[in-house]
Write an enzyme that holds these catalytic residues in place. Structure first.
Site, short mmCIF file in Angstrom:
data_model
loop_
_atom_site.label_atom_id
_atom_site.label_comp_id
_atom_site.label_asym_id
_atom_site.label_seq_id
_atom_site.Cartn_x
_atom_site.Cartn_y
_atom_site.Cartn_z
N LYS A 1 46.49 48.03 45.32
CA LYS A 1 47.63 47.86 46.22
C LYS A 1 47.54 48.78 47.44
O LYS A 1 47.77 48.35 48.57
CB LYS A 1 48.94 48.10 45.47
CG LYS A 1 49.26 46.98 44.49
CD LYS A 1 50.42 47.34 43.60
CE LYS A 1 50.80 46.19 42.68
NZ LYS A 1 51.67 46.63 41.59
N ASP B 1 45.32 48.93 39.31
CA ASP B 1 46.27 48.06 40.00
C ASP B 1 46.87 48.78 41.22
O ASP B 1 47.03 48.19 42.29
CB ASP B 1 47.36 47.64 39.02
CG ASP B 1 48.32 46.64 39.65
OD1 ASP B 1 47.83 45.58 40.07
OD2 ASP B 1 49.52 46.94 39.74
#
Ligand code: ADP
Ligand code: ASP
Ligand code: MG
Length: 814
Positions: free
Chosen positions: A683, A679
């Site tokens: 980003k 994750d």
């Protein structure tokens, strides 16, 4: 003398006729009146349909005939006292028998000429006007019924006969000069040729009858009594906010009606304009309303330069092109001659200044014939390659912006095409009349409703702009978003002049649509009762609905939804993604979506992909737009990992802290994406891409702290493996703690490279004091070279994420 015309709806049944009678009673208190009457609403269509059925040998015409008779008899019985009904009833029966005889004749011969069609169509007005005259009489209102066929003279072009004004005016003045009465009732629409054969003057032609008679008798005014409060800024069936135009010039009214405002039959204006007779358009059902007055100087009294928007459907575009046309006079003349000789009416013309092509719009049914006659007229040029065969494009429509004062207001067309472009309405051809009273655009039929609404909003809505929102994913974040939208609806309307309507929503099981806006107080129950969800169907519906200012918000974490964004952007539907999949998939897809948004004039926004509701991407974009350069980004971007490392102190197990984070809603649906660093990689990659870097996931270094054993199997396996690996996690913590440092999972982007991994953070560092689920992003730029620009705050959580999506929706909507 005044002329009052009552349209089909105004005389559709006994109840409506009584309303019309009351209006007539009031009117004749002021001045003598001529009342022109249409057929009972819809009857002309039924009559013509009977004739067509009979000609096709279909006996169903008999049933339809019965219904015609039935409707008229019912009206008579409801309107006229029993004792006085007999003569009217026998009039109705006699005429219905005639209609039947004619239909039987058509049925036997299987032949229906334009002349016989006129004969049939005329019965509607003859019957209705007779019944109304009788109703007035039995109500004690003296009147004279007069057959318009003895007044209005036409040529013998059955179906759409041309009025002979010299003969008509003579007949009208001759008749009225001998009359002493103060009320006359006439059938509209019908006329006769020089042999006394019945003709009609075009569908909707009762308005025209009223105007012709009014001009001939020099009436003081014409009143067109219909079912709307006047001429409106757009067709009220297409634009729910259309407004009544109180004053309008003859030219504007003519232009609007020619371009589709059916409330007045286009030829109506000409005769009254030449005598400066004002025309009122009034509502039979709300007679106290002002209505519209069409008169000289009417335009100047409104203030705005645009008077209305109208549309004509069923248009075909014909293009004549070829290098042999340049500089040679006479091409257009020959084109128009060929069309005129075939009685094909040209609605719109454009010619490019290179003279290389001429484009004309005609009614769709004439397109094939137009092609035939044009190709014949240019057969030599086509053979010798100077001109291409005519190209014909069907399925089109025209939208027109009308207003007298447009010529003195520059920028109207820019505004018009800008608004259409922003909503993905492709314009195929443009024409601006030299009077500059009309700007027309040829567009796809499927875009008409949207285009009219877009233009109406652009030119007439001083109140608010409507945003049509579709949402997929109404779980944790999605339901908060709906709650926030519900709470803010009023505020947005009052302060930002935005009306955000949720017109579609779906979760993984159900989907629901409502063009008027789903009531956000009860969306859960409504969705429960919605249709079964099917993603392709949902996306297709968004595309087909083709609503203006459409925004699609993806609040799922679903791959398939993310791979549908391109289909939406191509339809100028803005996409707001909370879902990170699209931006973190291949660079080429991310780039494609950004390019599509630019190409189709819509927005692709995904602020919540990084730092939830924090303004991270917005800040980055602002820095770049203002000319700054990003040198380095350092960030703690996982609310989950931050929560976990802030709560883990070796006492409770690491696995139980992770579970707590999941229970409190901070993790991805699959927490391994957070724990394994994926994750965070996504980003930092998105931030790098937004900074201009062509980065793929494989190029990012991930120094994962998770033992490989934890990342296999199911989510349940993941938790049990973490319990087994507790010693590993304890060691990580103990090492940092012993050195007086904290553990943070840090992402970094510098010199085209990105990496993520667990770091020991000492107390002086910006990252040290980072609590709970907070995120922090440090931007080192040319301008912020010594001290970074810092964005810090809660980086996870349903409420803040929803508010970030909300902000993107508003940005897209505006
Ligand atoms: P009537 O039967 O009274 O002649 P029409 O049906 O011919 O009435 O015309 C009235 C209708 O025209 C309205 O009901 C409305 O739906 C439609 N219409 C289309 N454009 C406009 C417009 N710009 N303003 C008002 N009405 C319009
Ligand atoms: N009854 C005719 C029609 O339907 C004329 C009119 O309504 O004005 O076209
Ligand atoms: Mg009409």
């Amino acid at each position: 003398m005044q002329v009052l015309k009552f349209g089909g709806t105004s005389v559709a049944n006994a109840q409506n006729i009584n309303k019309a009678i009351a209006i007539i009673e009031q009117a004749i208190k002021k001045e003598p009146a001529i009342v022109v009457v249409s057929a009972l609403g819809g009857i002309t269509d039924v009559l013509l349909h009977c004739a067509v059925l009979a000609a096709a040998g279909d006996e169903q015409f008999k049933e339809k005939l019965l219904s015609i008779e039935q409707r008229h008899l019912e009206v008579v019985k409801a309107l006229i006292p029993v004792a006085q009904q007999s003569s009217v009833l026998s009039f109705v029966k006699k005429n219905c028998n005639e209609i039947e005889d004619i239909c039987n004749g058509i049925f036997l011969l299987r032949e229906l000429s334009a002349r016989t069609k006129d004969r049939m169509a005329a019965y509607g007005e003859l019957l209705s006007s007779h019944i109304i005259a009788a109703r007035l009489k039995t109500g004690g209102i003296k009147n004279t019924w007069k057959d318009s066929r003895e007044l209005v003279a036409t040529n013998s072009d059955f179906g759409n006969a041309i009025v002979d004004f010299a003969v008509t005016n003579r007949q009208v003045t001759a008749f009225f000069s001998t009359q002493t009465g103060s009320l006359f009732v006439l059938p509209g629409f019908v006329a006769a040729d020089r042999n006394g054969i019945t003709t009609t003057i075009g569908r909707g032609g009762s308005d025209y009858t009223a105007a012709i008679i009014a001009a001939a008798v020099d009436a003081s005014a014409v009143e067109i009594w219909t079912d709307v409060n006047g001429m409106m800024t757009a067709d009220p069936r297409l634009v729910s906010h259309a407004k009544v135009i109180p004053h309008i010039s003859y030219q504007e009214a003519m232009e609007l009606s020619h371009f589709g405002a059916k409330v007045i039959y286009p030829p109506t204006i000409q005769p009254v304009m030449s005598k400066s007779i004002p025309v009122w358009v009034k509502n039979t059902f709300e007679p106290a309303q002002h209505g519209t007055v069409i008169e000289n100087g009417g335009a100047g009294r409104n203030g705005s330069s645009i008077r209305g928007i109208s549309s004509i459907g069923k248009i075909a575009l014909l293009s004549l092109e070829g290098s042999g046309m340049v500089g040679i006079p006479g091409f257009s003349k020959r084109l128009f001659e060929a069309l005129a000789n075939a009685s094909i009416n040209v609605i719109l013309i454009t010619q490019s200044s290179s003279e290389h092509s001429i484009c004309v719009a005609v009614e769709d049914p004439y397109a094939d014939r137009a092609q035939e006659v044009t190709d014949k007229a240019f057969s030599w040029e086509i053979e010798t390659g100077k001109v291409d065969p005519l190209t014909v494009e069907k399925g089109l429509a025209i939208v027109a912006l009308v207003g007298d004062n447009m010529k003195s207001h520059p920028g109207v067309s820019g505004k018009m095409f800008g608004a259409l472009g922003k909503n993905g309405v492709n314009v195929r051809a443009i024409a601006q009349g030299s009077s500059e009273r009309n700007i027309s655009a040829v567009i796809a039929t499927a875009d008409v409703k949207k285009a009219i609404n877009v233009l109406h909003e652009e030119f007439f809505e001083t109140t608010y702009k409507q945003v049509n929102l579709f949402i997929t994913g109404v779980g944790n974040v999605g339901s908060r978003l709906l709650g926030q939208l519900h709470q803010q609806q009023r505020w947005l309307q009052e302060n930002l002049l935005l009306q955000v309507r949720v017109v579609g929503m779906a979760n993984s099981r159900k989907m629901l649509f409502n063009d008027d806006g789903i009531d956000l107080a009860s969306w859960k129950d409504q969705l429960q009762n919605g249709d079964a969800m099917n993603l392709a169907g949902f996306i297709d519906t968004v595309r087909v609905k083709n609503l203006r200012n459409s925004v699609f918000a993806d609040v799922t974490a679903n791959d398939s939804v993310a791979s549908s964004y391109d289909l939406l952007l191509q339809k100028s539907v803005s996409v707001v993604a909370c879902n990170k999949v699209a931006c973190s998939s291949s660079y080429s897809y991310y780039k494609k979506l950004k390019d599509l948004a630019r190409e189709y004039n819509c927005q692709f926004l995904f602020e919540t992909n990084v730092g939830a509701g924090l303004p991270v991407i917005g800040t980055l974009n602002d820095l770049l737009r203002s000319g700054d350069t990003i040198n380095k980004i350092e960030a703690v971007l996982s609310g989950t990992l931050n929560f976990v490392f802030n709560h883990y102190d070796g006492k409770k197990s690491f696995a139980s802290v992770v579970r707590q984070a999941q229970d409190e809603g901070y993790t991805e649906p699959d927490p391994r994406l957070d724990l394994g660093g994926t994750d965070v990689m996504r980003k930092i990659m998105i931030l790098a891409r937004e900074s201009g870097e062509k980065l793929e996931m494989e190029q990012i270094t991930n120094n994962s702290f998770m033992p490989a054993s934890c990342m296999q199997g199911s989510v349940a396996d993941f938790y049990s493996s973490m319990e087994k690996e507790e010693a590993h996690f304890k060691k990580l913590f103990a090492e940092a703690h012993a050195a007086g440092k904290k553990l943070k999972f840090v992402a970094r982007y510098e010199n085209g490279k990105a990496e993520v991994g667990l770091k020991h953070i000492d107390p002086q560092h910006d990252f040290y004091h980072l609590y709970g689920k907070d995120n922090v992003v440090l931007f080192y730029t040319n301008r912020y070279s010594e001290q970074p620009l810092v964005v810090k705050g809660a980086g996870a959580g349903a409420e803040v994420t929803a508010s970030g999506v909300f902000a993107d929706i508003i940005r897209a909507g505006r």
